[in-house]
Design a protein around this motif. Structure first.
Motif, short mmCIF file in Angstrom:
data_model
loop_
_atom_site.label_atom_id
_atom_site.label_comp_id
_atom_site.label_asym_id
_atom_site.label_seq_id
_atom_site.Cartn_x
_atom_site.Cartn_y
_atom_site.Cartn_z
N GLY A 40 0.83 -1.20 0.00
CA GLY A 40 0.00 0.00 0.00
C GLY A 40 0.87 1.26 0.00
N ALA A 41 0.26 2.36 -0.35
CA ALA A 41 0.98 3.63 -0.44
C ALA A 41 1.60 4.02 0.91
CB ALA A 41 0.06 4.73 -0.95
N TYR A 42 0.86 3.79 1.99
CA TYR A 42 1.40 4.19 3.29
C TYR A 42 2.53 3.28 3.76
CZ TYR A 42 -1.62 8.15 3.75
OH TYR A 42 -2.20 9.37 3.55
N ALA A 43 2.49 2.02 3.40
CA ALA A 43 3.62 1.13 3.71
C ALA A 43 4.84 1.58 2.91
CB ALA A 43 3.27 -0.31 3.37
N LEU A 44 4.62 1.99 1.66
CA LEU A 44 5.73 2.52 0.85
C LEU A 44 6.26 3.82 1.46
CD1 LEU A 44 4.28 1.78 -2.69
CD2 LEU A 44 6.40 0.84 -1.76
N LEU A 45 5.34 4.64 1.93
CA LEU A 45 5.75 5.90 2.56
C LEU A 45 6.61 5.62 3.79
CD1 LEU A 45 5.56 9.00 2.76
CD2 LEU A 45 3.43 8.69 4.04
N ASP A 46 6.22 4.64 4.61
CA ASP A 46 7.02 4.30 5.79
C ASP A 46 8.41 3.84 5.39
OD1 ASP A 46 4.91 4.93 7.46
OD2 ASP A 46 4.24 2.85 7.71
N LYS A 47 8.50 2.99 4.36
CA LYS A 47 9.81 2.52 3.88
C LYS A 47 10.63 3.69 3.35
CE LYS A 47 9.64 -2.08 4.07
NZ LYS A 47 10.56 -2.85 4.85
N LEU A 48 9.99 4.58 2.64
CA LEU A 48 10.68 5.74 2.08
C LEU A 48 11.21 6.63 3.19
CD1 LEU A 48 11.29 6.83 -0.74
CD2 LEU A 48 9.21 8.19 -0.59
N ARG A 49 10.43 6.80 4.23
CA ARG A 49 10.87 7.61 5.38
C ARG A 49 12.07 6.97 6.07
NH1 ARG A 49 4.87 9.11 7.59
NH2 ARG A 49 4.65 11.05 6.41
N GLU A 50 12.08 5.63 6.14
CA GLU A 50 13.23 4.93 6.73
C GLU A 50 14.50 5.23 5.94
OE1 GLU A 50 12.50 0.70 6.93
OE2 GLU A 50 10.65 0.98 8.07
N GLU A 51 14.38 5.32 4.62
CA GLU A 51 15.54 5.52 3.76
C GLU A 51 15.92 7.00 3.57
OE1 GLU A 51 15.03 3.46 0.06
OE2 GLU A 51 14.69 1.53 1.05
N ARG A 52 14.90 7.88 3.50
CA ARG A 52 15.15 9.28 3.17
C ARG A 52 14.99 10.23 4.35
NH1 ARG A 52 14.73 10.24 -2.60
NH2 ARG A 52 14.42 12.46 -2.25
N GLY A 53 14.35 9.77 5.40
CA GLY A 53 14.08 10.67 6.52
C GLY A 53 12.70 11.28 6.39
N VAL A 54 12.58 12.32 5.61
CA VAL A 54 11.32 13.04 5.48
C VAL A 54 10.69 12.72 4.14
CG1 VAL A 54 10.25 15.32 5.42
CG2 VAL A 54 12.20 14.91 6.92
N ALA A 55 9.41 12.37 4.16
CA ALA A 55 8.64 12.14 2.94
C ALA A 55 7.17 12.33 3.30
CB ALA A 55 8.89 10.75 2.38
N ALA A 56 6.45 12.98 2.41
CA ALA A 56 5.03 13.24 2.63
C ALA A 56 4.19 12.37 1.68
CB ALA A 56 4.74 14.72 2.38
N PRO A 57 2.93 12.10 2.08
CA PRO A 57 2.08 11.28 1.21
C PRO A 57 2.01 11.75 -0.24
CG PRO A 57 1.04 11.51 3.35
CD PRO A 57 2.26 12.41 3.35
N PRO A 58 1.87 13.07 -0.51
CA PRO A 58 1.79 13.48 -1.92
C PRO A 58 3.04 13.08 -2.72
CG PRO A 58 1.07 15.27 -0.51
CD PRO A 58 1.65 14.22 0.38
N THR A 59 4.18 13.03 -2.05
CA THR A 59 5.42 12.63 -2.72
C THR A 59 5.31 11.21 -3.24
OG1 THR A 59 6.65 14.01 -1.17
CG2 THR A 59 7.91 12.37 -2.36
#
Length: 149
Positions: A40-59
């Motif tokens: 899901g998009a939010y699971a991807l967002l969580d993974k992205l935050r782990e790798e990049r630090g800051v990431a927002a849903p629209p990203t």
């Protein structure tokens, strides 16, 4: 699957179409490719935050929209999740090949099929009903062979 080679092919295909697989889009595609199951998009967002630090849903949603548009991923409506296209890096932008998904209701394993007989049967049935289909995605929920054992 060689994820880096798939990402490189995807970048080349995007460039050939006048689009760019930016570092962020590439990172989101890598996450989808390496997930091993629909995400899901939010699971991807969580993974992205782990790798990049800051990431927002629209990203994430913008990156997913781009990847969908380029034919590199699919969205499973039933699960509201994303998975790589079996033709990732080979698909043509705007060409939505007709595909079917088998989704295990127990373990979540998802298999993408491209069975032209199914697509033709749906097109024929739609024509008989006076309907002209656009995008055709068939999602079948059941039990995979592994869970049946």
């Amino acid at each position: 699957m060689d994820i880096e080679a798939t990402l490189d092919r995807a970048a080349e295909q995007c460039a050939a179409r006048g689009s760019q697989l930016t570092p962020l889009r590439r990172q989101v595609l890598r996450l989808v490719l390496s997930a091993g199951q629909p995400m899901g998009a939010y699971a991807l967002l969580d993974k992205l935050r782990e790798e990049r630090g800051v990431a927002a849903p629209p990203t994430v949603y913008r990156a997913l929209d781009f990847l969908l548009e380029q034919g590199l991923i699919h969205k499973l409506e039933r699960l509201n999740a994303f998975l790589p296209c079996i033709e990732a890096g080979h698909a043509h932008a705007g060409h939505d090949h007709q595909h079917q998904f088998l989704i295990c209701g127990r373990c979540g394993a998802t298999t993408e099929l491209t069975d032209h007989a199914v697509a033709h049967a749906l097109e024929a049935a739609a024509a008989r009903a006076g309907f002209k289909p656009g995008r055709m995605t068939v999602e079948v929920e059941g039990i995979c062979a592994k869970c049946q054992d």
